[in-house]
Design a protein around this motif. Structure first.
Motif, mmCIF file in Angstrom:
data_model
loop_
_atom_site.group_PDB
_atom_site.id
_atom_site.type_symbol
_atom_site.label_atom_id
_atom_site.label_comp_id
_atom_site.label_asym_id
_atom_site.label_seq_id
_atom_site.Cartn_x
_atom_site.Cartn_y
_atom_site.Cartn_z
ATOM 1 N N ARG A 106 -40.735 31.493 -3.168
ATOM 2 C CA ARG A 106 -39.826 31.940 -2.094
ATOM 3 C C ARG A 106 -39.619 30.814 -1.087
ATOM 4 N NH1 ARG A 106 -42.617 37.013 -2.534
ATOM 5 N NH2 ARG A 106 -43.928 36.499 -0.743
ATOM 6 N N ILE A 107 -40.694 30.113 -0.752
ATOM 7 C CA ILE A 107 -40.593 29.000 0.201
ATOM 8 C C ILE A 107 -39.777 27.861 -0.406
ATOM 9 C CG2 ILE A 107 -41.909 27.274 1.491
ATOM 10 C CD1 ILE A 107 -44.213 29.379 1.569
ATOM 11 N N ARG A 108 -39.937 27.626 -1.704
ATOM 12 C CA ARG A 108 -39.214 26.532 -2.383
ATOM 13 C C ARG A 108 -37.692 26.710 -2.325
ATOM 14 N NH1 ARG A 108 -43.072 25.395 -7.412
ATOM 15 N NH2 ARG A 108 -44.108 23.572 -6.542
ATOM 16 N N LYS A 109 -37.239 27.893 -2.073
ATOM 17 C CA LYS A 109 -35.797 28.104 -1.936
ATOM 18 C C LYS A 109 -35.269 27.426 -0.669
ATOM 19 C CE LYS A 109 -35.806 32.382 -4.549
ATOM 20 N NZ LYS A 109 -35.742 33.830 -4.509
ATOM 21 N N GLU A 110 -36.177 27.136 0.267
ATOM 22 C CA GLU A 110 -35.795 26.545 1.551
ATOM 23 C C GLU A 110 -36.238 25.099 1.709
ATOM 24 O OE1 GLU A 110 -37.704 29.101 4.368
ATOM 25 O OE2 GLU A 110 -36.997 30.880 3.310
ATOM 26 N N GLN A 111 -37.316 24.712 1.043
ATOM 27 C CA GLN A 111 -37.851 23.371 1.216
ATOM 28 C C GLN A 111 -38.668 22.967 -0.002
ATOM 29 O OE1 GLN A 111 -40.565 24.855 4.521
ATOM 30 N NE2 GLN A 111 -41.849 23.227 3.718
ATOM 31 N N ARG A 112 -38.884 21.680 -0.117
ATOM 32 C CA ARG A 112 -39.701 21.166 -1.215
ATOM 33 C C ARG A 112 -41.163 21.509 -0.930
ATOM 34 N NH1 ARG A 112 -39.214 16.591 -4.982
ATOM 35 N NH2 ARG A 112 -41.346 15.967 -5.499
ATOM 36 N N VAL A 113 -41.837 22.028 -1.933
ATOM 37 C CA VAL A 113 -43.249 22.369 -1.805
ATOM 38 C C VAL A 113 -43.977 21.870 -3.045
ATOM 39 C CG1 VAL A 113 -44.954 24.215 -1.549
ATOM 40 C CG2 VAL A 113 -42.684 24.485 -0.532
ATOM 41 N N GLU A 114 -44.977 21.045 -2.825
ATOM 42 C CA GLU A 114 -45.858 20.621 -3.908
ATOM 43 C C GLU A 114 -47.061 21.555 -3.896
ATOM 44 O OE1 GLU A 114 -44.796 18.466 -5.973
ATOM 45 O OE2 GLU A 114 -43.153 17.684 -4.764
ATOM 46 N N VAL A 115 -47.577 21.881 -5.064
ATOM 47 C CA VAL A 115 -48.709 22.807 -5.141
ATOM 48 C C VAL A 115 -49.673 22.344 -6.216
ATOM 49 C CG1 VAL A 115 -47.555 24.405 -6.722
ATOM 50 C CG2 VAL A 115 -49.364 25.247 -5.260
ATOM 51 N N ALA A 116 -50.940 22.494 -5.930
ATOM 52 C CA ALA A 116 -52.002 22.240 -6.906
ATOM 53 C C ALA A 116 -52.851 23.500 -6.968
ATOM 54 C CB ALA A 116 -52.852 21.042 -6.491
ATOM 55 N N ILE A 117 -53.498 23.685 -8.092
ATOM 56 C CA ILE A 117 -54.322 24.886 -8.296
ATOM 57 C C ILE A 117 -55.693 24.470 -8.769
ATOM 58 C CG2 ILE A 117 -54.600 26.999 -9.661
ATOM 59 C CD1 ILE A 117 -51.496 26.934 -10.020
ATOM 60 N N SER A 118 -56.722 25.042 -8.145
ATOM 61 C CA SER A 118 -58.068 24.953 -8.718
ATOM 62 C C SER A 118 -58.472 26.386 -9.033
ATOM 63 C CB SER A 118 -59.056 24.273 -7.771
ATOM 64 O OG SER A 118 -59.462 25.131 -6.743
ATOM 65 N N ALA A 119 -58.933 26.589 -10.251
ATOM 66 C CA ALA A 119 -59.252 27.943 -10.684
ATOM 67 C C ALA A 119 -60.695 28.012 -11.174
ATOM 68 C CB ALA A 119 -58.317 28.374 -11.802
ATOM 69 N N THR A 120 -61.285 29.161 -10.980
ATOM 70 C CA THR A 120 -62.631 29.438 -11.463
ATOM 71 C C THR A 120 -62.509 30.471 -12.568
ATOM 72 O OG1 THR A 120 -63.560 29.011 -9.283
ATOM 73 C CG2 THR A 120 -64.904 30.303 -10.800
ATOM 74 N N VAL A 121 -63.096 30.181 -13.695
ATOM 75 C CA VAL A 121 -63.040 31.119 -14.808
ATOM 76 C C VAL A 121 -64.429 31.733 -14.958
ATOM 77 C CG1 VAL A 121 -62.618 31.381 -17.272
ATOM 78 C CG2 VAL A 121 -61.278 29.726 -15.937
ATOM 79 N N GLU A 122 -64.468 33.046 -14.917
ATOM 80 C CA GLU A 122 -65.720 33.757 -15.054
ATOM 81 C C GLU A 122 -65.685 34.635 -16.299
ATOM 82 O OE1 GLU A 122 -66.783 35.776 -11.468
ATOM 83 O OE2 GLU A 122 -66.252 34.072 -10.219
ATOM 84 N N THR A 123 -66.839 35.052 -16.777
ATOM 85 C CA THR A 123 -66.864 35.867 -18.000
ATOM 86 C C THR A 123 -66.315 37.260 -17.750
ATOM 87 O OG1 THR A 123 -69.153 36.456 -17.502
ATOM 88 C CG2 THR A 123 -68.775 34.661 -19.065
#
Length: 184
Positions: free
Chosen positions: A167-184
């Motif tokens: 939704r924000i990207r419709k108005e401005q450039r946004v870079e995003v990174a993700i760190s995820a934790t995987v659990e059983t």
């Protein structure tokens, strides 16, 4: 990134714990453990931690905003201070990075919250997405280089955050990174 691997700082919360802070530094007993409130009550401690990471060679520092969403801050009675806390965090990080003679990027941290959509914790996908959007807009408005969706554990929560970012990207450039934790 074309020349070398960038080094990101370490676990901010762990560093806060190592400081062995008092209730006063957190702004009172009822705020003890709300690391994000330190941006307002003890900004010098936040700056010291950032500085240590930069001095150790970090190319990226993460704002002290892991739990600075309305949902998490609301647990401390601080839900109405989302903007103030997020903006203060970015200002502290910018002050630290302005003192070094190399580029250090600032990642605006958005943590997973303390609730899980998958487990059905009393709010909707759209509500959570709006909560993420509010925090992201504050971080971006204050001048972070990119958003870090940090330590995401629930794929549905992560999707809500990514929908907010779109939704924000419709108005401005946004870079995003993700760190995820995987659990059983």
């Amino acid at each position: 990134l074309k020349k070398r691997i960038l080094v990101i700082d370490g676990a901010f919360g762990t560093e806060v714990d190592r400081c062995e802070l008092s209730n006063d530094e957190f702004g009172g007993e009822k705020y003890f453990g709300c690391n994000e409130f330190l941006n307002l009550t003890s900004p010098e401690i936040v700056a010291k931690i950032h500085t240590q990471f930069v001095e150790a060679g970090a190319d990226i520092i993460i704002t002290n905003t892991f739990g600075a969403s309305k949902l998490v801050l609301g647990e401390y009675g601080l839900g109405d201070r989302v903007g103030e806390i997020n903006i203060a965090a970015v200002e502290i990080a910018k002050k630290v990075t302005s003192k070094v003679d190399r580029k250090v990027y600032i990642a605006g941290s958005i943590g997973p919250t303390t609730h899980s959509l998958t487990l059905g914790k009393g709010f909707s996908f759209d509500e959570l997405s709006t909560i993420f959007e509010e925090q992201a807009r504050n971080l971006l408005g204050a001048g972070v280089d990119f958003i870090l969706l940090e330590t995401q554990q629930d794929a549905l929560n992560l999707k809500a955050a990514l929908v907010a970012i779109e939704r924000i990207r419709k108005e401005q450039r946004v870079e995003v990174a993700i760190s995820a934790t995987v659990e059983t």
